[in-house]
Motif scaffolding. Structure first.
Motif, short mmCIF file in Angstrom:
data_model
loop_
_atom_site.label_atom_id
_atom_site.label_comp_id
_atom_site.label_asym_id
_atom_site.label_seq_id
_atom_site.Cartn_x
_atom_site.Cartn_y
_atom_site.Cartn_z
N GLU A 78 0.80 -1.22 0.00
CA GLU A 78 0.00 0.00 0.00
C GLU A 78 0.84 1.28 0.00
N VAL A 79 2.02 1.24 0.60
CA VAL A 79 2.80 2.47 0.74
C VAL A 79 4.04 2.46 -0.12
N ARG A 80 4.87 1.44 0.02
CA ARG A 80 6.13 1.45 -0.74
C ARG A 80 5.90 1.31 -2.24
N ARG A 81 4.94 0.51 -2.64
CA ARG A 81 4.70 0.30 -4.06
C ARG A 81 3.72 1.31 -4.64
N ARG A 82 3.13 2.15 -3.78
CA ARG A 82 2.19 3.18 -4.25
C ARG A 82 2.53 4.53 -3.62
N PRO A 83 3.74 5.01 -3.85
CA PRO A 83 4.11 6.31 -3.25
C PRO A 83 3.25 7.44 -3.82
N GLN A 84 3.10 8.47 -3.01
CA GLN A 84 2.26 9.59 -3.42
C GLN A 84 2.98 10.48 -4.42
N GLU A 85 2.22 11.02 -5.34
CA GLU A 85 2.75 11.98 -6.29
C GLU A 85 2.39 13.37 -5.81
N GLY A 86 3.29 13.98 -5.05
CA GLY A 86 3.06 15.33 -4.58
C GLY A 86 3.40 16.34 -5.66
N PRO A 87 3.33 17.64 -5.32
CA PRO A 87 3.67 18.67 -6.30
C PRO A 87 5.10 18.49 -6.83
N GLY A 88 5.24 18.36 -8.12
CA GLY A 88 6.55 18.22 -8.74
C GLY A 88 7.11 16.81 -8.74
N ALA A 89 6.39 15.84 -8.19
CA ALA A 89 6.90 14.47 -8.08
C ALA A 89 6.27 13.57 -9.14
N VAL A 90 7.07 12.63 -9.65
CA VAL A 90 6.59 11.63 -10.61
C VAL A 90 6.98 10.25 -10.09
N VAL A 91 6.03 9.33 -10.08
CA VAL A 91 6.30 7.94 -9.70
C VAL A 91 6.59 7.16 -10.97
N GLU A 92 7.71 6.44 -10.97
CA GLU A 92 8.13 5.65 -12.13
C GLU A 92 8.29 4.20 -11.71
N ARG A 93 7.84 3.29 -12.60
CA ARG A 93 7.92 1.86 -12.34
C ARG A 93 8.59 1.14 -13.50
N GLU A 94 9.38 0.14 -13.13
CA GLU A 94 9.97 -0.77 -14.09
C GLU A 94 10.12 -2.11 -13.39
N PRO A 95 10.48 -3.19 -14.08
CA PRO A 95 10.55 -4.49 -13.41
C PRO A 95 11.42 -4.45 -12.15
N GLY A 96 10.80 -4.80 -11.02
CA GLY A 96 11.52 -4.89 -9.76
C GLY A 96 11.76 -3.58 -9.04
N ILE A 97 11.26 -2.45 -9.55
CA ILE A 97 11.60 -1.14 -8.98
C ILE A 97 10.39 -0.21 -8.99
N VAL A 98 10.22 0.54 -7.90
CA VAL A 98 9.34 1.71 -7.87
C VAL A 98 10.19 2.87 -7.34
N ARG A 99 10.16 3.99 -8.03
CA ARG A 99 10.96 5.15 -7.61
C ARG A 99 10.14 6.42 -7.74
N VAL A 100 10.57 7.43 -6.99
CA VAL A 100 9.98 8.77 -7.05
C VAL A 100 11.07 9.72 -7.53
N VAL A 101 10.75 10.49 -8.56
CA VAL A 101 11.66 11.53 -9.05
C VAL A 101 10.98 12.86 -8.81
N ASN A 102 11.61 13.68 -7.98
CA ASN A 102 10.99 14.92 -7.54
C ASN A 102 11.84 16.09 -7.99
N ALA A 103 11.24 16.96 -8.80
CA ALA A 103 11.98 18.12 -9.29
C ALA A 103 11.85 19.32 -8.37
N ALA A 104 11.02 19.20 -7.33
CA ALA A 104 10.80 20.34 -6.44
C ALA A 104 11.53 20.09 -5.11
N ASP A 105 10.87 20.39 -4.00
CA ASP A 105 11.51 20.30 -2.69
C ASP A 105 11.47 18.90 -2.09
#
Length: 252
Positions: free
Chosen positions: A13-40
């Motif tokens: 519920e949390v690690r695999r579904r991180p929130q997309e806050g202002p300026g944040a993008v959630v990216e998924r690929e095999p075996g990985i979930v990551r957050v890329v945040n261009a803001a604060d």
């Protein structure tokens, strides 16, 4: 609490579904979930499941992706992550480990609510720029560094995150925030730093109770904390259970 089932639920519920806050993008690929945040906000790997994959290649791909993004980031490792030798692989790839923390979870309704504050201390919700400045002031003093970005995040994300400051007279002595993970059963506690001369006097416990009440009122069943060695014993006395150990691995 069934620790194994709770770990599975938290990861799902949390690690695999991180929130997309202002300026944040959630990216998924095999075996990985990551957050890329261009803001604060925070950037990094929130979940991994690398069994059956080339772990070295996946790690290298994350290094390249965040180099392209040009943001500070970390690989947030948990003690149940696989493969078991992932920490050694991260070290070999140039990562540096931060201090370990305990992943704690409690039933929101089980956290004591009747915690009394010391005389002359009161709690103030963070709703204005001035109040956000007080929270940042406490975080800078207690944790070091510059936490102005957290203040901006609080003001930019009402309903997703709430902050609170404890004041002794007009002096801010403790500050914390609670994040609400929409669509899940979890709210998470962050911050909770108290200035040295006010520690051991019940302020931290009162701030935990305040945020637990906010989470309960918003309908969240569970509270989660990444707890330091100092706060973990206090939180466990308040009803939290340790699920795992988490370490932030930062790429040098």
């Amino acid at each position: 609490m069934d620790v194994k089932l709770m770990i599975e639920r938290y990861d799902r519920e949390v690690r695999r579904r991180p929130q997309e806050g202002p300026g944040a993008v959630v990216e998924r690929e095999p075996g990985i979930v990551r957050v890329v945040n261009a803001a604060d906000g925070w950037s990094g790997v929130t979940w991994c499941g690398l069994d059956g994959l080339d772990a070295g290649a996946v790690i290298a791909a994350q290094v390249r992706r965040f180099a392209e993004a040009g943001v500070p980031w970390e690989w947030k490792h948990y003690s149940h992550d696989r493969p078991a030798d992932l920490p050694a692989r991260l070290l070999a790839a140039g990562f540096e480990p931060g201090p370990p923390e305990a992943l704690l979870v409690a039933e929101t309704g089980a956290v004591p609510q009747g915690v009394e504050l010391p005389d002359a201390v009161h709690l103030v919700p963070v709703t204005t720029a001035a109040e956000a400045g007080l929270l940042v002031r406490v975080h800078d003093e207690v944790f070091g560094g510059d936490h102005a970005g957290i203040g901006r995040q609080l003001l930019a994300s009402p309903g997703t995150v709430s902050g609170v400051v404890a004041l002794a007279g007009e002096r801010p002595i403790c500050a914390a925030r609670v994040e609400f993970h929409a669509g899940t059963g979890f709210a998470s506690l962050w911050g909770g730093g108290t200035v040295p001369d006010w520690r051991g006097r019940g302020v931290f416990r009162a701030v935990v109770a305040y945020r637990a009440a906010l989470a309960a009122a918003a309908g969240y069943r569970y509270l989660q904390v990444d707890a330091s060695a100092d706060s973990s014993p206090i939180l466990q006395r308040l009803g939290f259970t340790q699920l795992a150990v988490t370490i932030p691995f930062v790429h040098a």
